[in-house]
Design an enzyme around this catalytic site. Structure first.
Site, PDB file in Angstrom:
ATOM      1  N   GLY A  69      56.466  27.818  24.698  1.00 16.07           N
ATOM      2  CA  GLY A  69      56.358  28.507  25.981  1.00 16.07           C
ATOM      3  C   GLY A  69      57.578  29.300  26.414  1.00 16.07           C
ATOM      4  O   GLY A  69      57.484  30.200  27.243  1.00 16.07           O
ATOM      5  N   ASP A 125      57.538  20.712  34.854  1.00 13.54           N
ATOM      6  CA  ASP A 125      56.346  20.192  35.531  1.00 13.54           C
ATOM      7  C   ASP A 125      56.640  18.751  35.931  1.00 13.54           C
ATOM      8  O   ASP A 125      57.248  18.508  36.963  1.00 13.54           O
ATOM      9  CB  ASP A 125      55.150  20.345  34.583  1.00 13.54           C
ATOM     10  CG  ASP A 125      53.827  19.909  35.206  1.00 13.54           C
ATOM     11  OD1 ASP A 125      53.702  20.005  36.437  1.00 13.54           O
ATOM     12  OD2 ASP A 125      52.927  19.485  34.465  1.00 13.54           O
ATOM     13  N   PHE A 144      48.014  25.525  38.024  1.00 13.42           N
ATOM     14  CA  PHE A 144      48.199  25.735  36.592  1.00 13.42           C
ATOM     15  C   PHE A 144      48.378  27.227  36.332  1.00 13.42           C
ATOM     16  O   PHE A 144      47.558  28.040  36.726  1.00 13.42           O
ATOM     17  CB  PHE A 144      47.008  25.196  35.797  1.00 13.42           C
ATOM     18  CG  PHE A 144      47.308  25.088  34.329  1.00 13.42           C
ATOM     19  CD1 PHE A 144      47.949  23.957  33.821  1.00 13.42           C
ATOM     20  CD2 PHE A 144      46.997  26.125  33.462  1.00 13.42           C
ATOM     21  CE1 PHE A 144      48.253  23.868  32.472  1.00 13.42           C
ATOM     22  CE2 PHE A 144      47.293  26.039  32.113  1.00 13.42           C
ATOM     23  CZ  PHE A 144      47.927  24.908  31.618  1.00 13.42           C
ATOM     24  N   ARG A 179      49.385  33.740  26.596  1.00 13.11           N
ATOM     25  CA  ARG A 179      50.850  33.806  26.596  1.00 13.11           C
ATOM     26  C   ARG A 179      51.355  35.242  26.701  1.00 13.11           C
ATOM     27  O   ARG A 179      52.465  35.486  27.151  1.00 13.11           O
ATOM     28  CB  ARG A 179      51.404  33.231  25.286  1.00 13.11           C
ATOM     29  CG  ARG A 179      51.206  31.741  25.093  1.00 13.11           C
ATOM     30  CD  ARG A 179      52.062  31.277  23.920  1.00 13.11           C
ATOM     31  NE  ARG A 179      51.627  29.998  23.376  1.00 13.11           N
ATOM     32  CZ  ARG A 179      51.988  28.815  23.856  1.00 13.11           C
ATOM     33  NH1 ARG A 179      52.789  28.749  24.901  1.00 13.11           N
ATOM     34  NH2 ARG A 179      51.561  27.698  23.306  1.00 13.11           N
TER      35      ARG A 179
HETATM   36  P1  IMP Z   1      56.522  18.442  31.665  1.00 12.44           P
HETATM   37  O1  IMP Z   1      57.002  17.625  30.518  1.00 12.44           O
HETATM   38  O2  IMP Z   1      55.462  17.748  32.469  1.00 12.44           O
HETATM   39  O3  IMP Z   1      57.620  18.987  32.534  1.00 12.44           O
HETATM   40  O4  IMP Z   1      55.726  19.645  31.054  1.00 12.44           O
HETATM   41  C1  IMP Z   1      56.364  20.654  30.475  1.00 12.44           C
HETATM   42  C2  IMP Z   1      55.435  21.383  29.535  1.00 12.44           C
HETATM   43  O5  IMP Z   1      54.067  21.343  29.946  1.00 12.44           O
HETATM   44  C3  IMP Z   1      55.849  22.819  29.585  1.00 12.44           C
HETATM   45  O6  IMP Z   1      56.786  23.099  28.573  1.00 12.44           O
HETATM   46  C4  IMP Z   1      54.543  23.541  29.376  1.00 12.44           C
HETATM   47  O7  IMP Z   1      54.337  23.753  28.000  1.00 12.44           O
HETATM   48  C5  IMP Z   1      53.470  22.622  29.885  1.00 12.44           C
HETATM   49  N1  IMP Z   1      52.983  23.015  31.241  1.00 12.44           N
HETATM   50  C6  IMP Z   1      53.207  22.375  32.409  1.00 12.44           C
HETATM   51  N2  IMP Z   1      52.626  23.012  33.433  1.00 12.44           N
HETATM   52  C7  IMP Z   1      52.015  24.095  32.906  1.00 12.44           C
HETATM   53  C8  IMP Z   1      51.240  25.180  33.486  1.00 12.44           C
HETATM   54  O8  IMP Z   1      50.991  25.287  34.695  1.00 12.44           O
HETATM   55  N3  IMP Z   1      50.789  26.123  32.610  1.00 12.44           N
HETATM   56  C9  IMP Z   1      51.039  26.065  31.264  1.00 12.44           C
HETATM   57  N4  IMP Z   1      51.759  25.078  30.695  1.00 12.44           N
HETATM   58  C10 IMP Z   1      52.242  24.100  31.506  1.00 12.44           C
HETATM   59 MG    MG Z   2      56.176  24.116  26.708  1.00 13.80          MG
END
Ligand code: IMP
Ligand code: MG
Length: 173
Positions: A40, A99, A148, A161
């Site tokens: 990402g 997130d 999202f 993407r």
């Molecule tokens: P975390 O570990 O919960 O902070 O999630 C991080 C990963 O989840 C990010 O690197 C994204 O790949 C994915 N992610 C979290 N929220 C979104 C979103 O709203 N759209 C797309 N990918 C997301």
């Molecule tokens: Mg990611």
């Protein structure tokens, strides 16, 4: 397309420029390595590097914990095979979004014994309301609500993407 506009490309560009300015100031004269979290972060890393004026190295790691729109983060898997030597370097881990924070918390934890002088994190987006980790991101371009999002590197099922703007994914549209 089922995507509602949220942050236009021009605003992203401005915010990344400002992020680059802050990072350039903070790391001036220091041995800096940018560590991009795949997949990402590719757009952000590419744009941010060109806004960081001090010399720096680039490393990339693969992290995955997320499937589609699932709101609960899955088990974090990190592929650190291609991790560069971080001994004696300041490390800035760059990801698209903070997130729950578990991904970056996991990455930072794994770098504990890397010999890095410091480890900080930079993200384009922060869903502050969803934070579950103890870690907080050091550099943030935008705080967004709990929606999202796709575009500028962020995906839904590995698609969208390529969109230059960031938009809210609308499954029913
Ligand atoms: P975390 O570990 O919960 O902070 O999630 C991080 C990963 O989840 C990010 O690197 C994204 O790949 C994915 N992610 C979290 N929220 C979104 C979103 O709203 N759209 C797309 N990918 C997301
Ligand atoms: Mg990611």
């Amino acid at each position: 397309m089922p995507v509602r506009p949220l942050i236009p490309a021009a605003e992203i560009e401005q915010a990344v420029q400002e992020l680059g300015r802050r990072i350039s100031r903070d790391y001036a004269g220091q041995p800096l390595t940018i560590l991009g979290v795949l997949t990402g972060s590719i757009m952000l890393v590419a744009d941010l590097m060109r806004r960081i004026e001090c010399p720096h190295k680039l490393g990339l790691i693969q992290a995955s914990s997320y499937r589609g729109t699932a709101t609960t983060a899955g088990r974090l898997t990190l592929d650190l095979e291609s991790l560069p030597d971080l001994e004696g370097r300041h490390v800035l881990v760059v990801d698209d979004i903070f997130d729950t924070g578990r991904t970056l918390e996991g990455v930072v934890e794994r770098l504990r014994d890397s010999g890095a002088l410091s480890v900080r994190t930079a993200v384009l987006l922060w869903k502050r309301a969803r934070t579950q980790a103890a870690l907080r991101p050091d550099y943030v371009a935008f705080e967004i609500p709990d929606v999202f999002v796709v575009g500028y590197g962020l995906d839904f099922n590995d698609e969208y993407r390529h969109l230059p703007d960031i938009g809210e994914w609308q499954p029913d549209a």
